[in-house]
Design an enzyme around this catalytic site. Sequence first.
Site, short mmCIF file in Angstrom:
data_model
loop_
_atom_site.label_atom_id
_atom_site.label_comp_id
_atom_site.label_asym_id
_atom_site.label_seq_id
_atom_site.Cartn_x
_atom_site.Cartn_y
_atom_site.Cartn_z
CE LYS A 1 -2.17 -1.04 3.89
NZ LYS A 1 -1.54 -2.33 4.26
NE ARG B 1 -3.98 -1.25 10.09
CZ ARG B 1 -2.90 -0.71 9.52
NH1 ARG B 1 -2.92 0.53 9.10
NH2 ARG B 1 -1.80 -1.41 9.37
NE ARG C 1 8.08 -3.15 5.98
CZ ARG C 1 6.75 -2.94 5.94
NH1 ARG C 1 6.20 -2.42 4.86
NH2 ARG C 1 5.99 -3.26 6.95
NE ARG D 1 6.53 -0.62 10.01
CZ ARG D 1 5.34 -0.57 9.41
NH1 ARG D 1 5.24 -0.04 8.20
NH2 ARG D 1 4.27 -1.05 9.99
NE ARG E 1 2.49 -4.85 11.10
CZ ARG E 1 3.63 -4.82 10.40
NH1 ARG E 1 4.72 -5.42 10.86
NH2 ARG E 1 3.66 -4.20 9.25
P1 AMP Z 1 1.09 0.62 9.02
O1 AMP Z 1 2.27 1.51 8.83
O2 AMP Z 1 -0.10 1.03 8.22
O3 AMP Z 1 1.44 -0.83 8.84
O4 AMP Z 1 0.63 0.78 10.56
C1 AMP Z 1 1.50 0.45 11.62
C2 AMP Z 1 0.74 0.32 12.92
O5 AMP Z 1 0.11 1.58 13.25
C3 AMP Z 1 -0.42 -0.68 12.91
O6 AMP Z 1 0.01 -2.00 13.14
C4 AMP Z 1 -1.28 -0.13 14.04
O7 AMP Z 1 -0.72 -0.41 15.30
C5 AMP Z 1 -1.16 1.37 13.82
N1 AMP Z 1 -2.18 1.86 12.86
C6 AMP Z 1 -1.95 2.43 11.65
N2 AMP Z 1 -3.10 2.78 11.05
C7 AMP Z 1 -4.10 2.42 11.91
C8 AMP Z 1 -5.52 2.50 11.86
N3 AMP Z 1 -6.15 3.01 10.80
N4 AMP Z 1 -6.22 2.02 12.93
C9 AMP Z 1 -5.59 1.52 14.00
N5 AMP Z 1 -4.26 1.38 14.10
C10 AMP Z 1 -3.50 1.84 13.08
#
Ligand code: AMP
Length: 193
Positions: A13, A87, A126, A138, A149
């Site tokens: 994404k 999400r 990654r 990360r 996740r």
């Molecule tokens: P990402 O970079 O999109 O993989 O997000 C990393 C982490 O941020 C996720 O595993 C969640 O802990 C938190 N996070 C990001 N976006 C959301 C969302 N829309 N709702 C809830 N938690 C989020």
Amino acid sequence: MNIILLGPPGAGKGTQAERLVDARGMVQLSTGDMLREAKKSGTEMGNRVAEVMARGELVTDEIVIGLIEEKLTGENGGGFIFDGFPRTLAQADALGALMAKTGKTLDAVIELKVDDAVLVDRIVGRAEQARAAGQPVRADDNAESLKQRLMEYYKKTAPLLGYYYAKGDLKSVNGLGAIDEVAVEISAVLKNL
Ligand code: AMP
């Protein structure tokens, strides 16, 4: 044009969102990036969510909806790309209400379809690449958080596929190809809107 990129962690994404920013002047709204930024700058909210994120769990709807709301009134160039948001179904409803309130439309929800074995390889890859390049890894790119996740995705985010399908907004592309191939598929979808 405003779109959502939907798919499990590691589906690409963020990578595809960056392409769309470069190619179309769209504005990427990644709640993950916003949360990591909040953590880096040591805000109270950033510190509060850091552990939740490191465990691979979702932070509260209230926090991420608030983050998105702040950005929706800002400059949006060629439109917004929602990356990693919504999400949950509650977030999807909230986004619909915010869009209506700000006079915007959601033009498409693009699902990046991938299979689970590929996701695990991509995310582990990654982390390894970052490590090899001396870049920060990360906190949630490890086997334990990854499992969490994926579980959060299937329990809370995957229902959005049905939700947006029923609204007539869902377009699926094959996310397994090379970055350029996926980008071409997404362009084709956007051209046909
Ligand atoms: P990402 O970079 O999109 O993989 O997000 C990393 C982490 O941020 C996720 O595993 C969640 O802990 C938190 N996070 C990001 N976006 C959301 C969302 N829309 N709702 C809830 N938690 C989020």
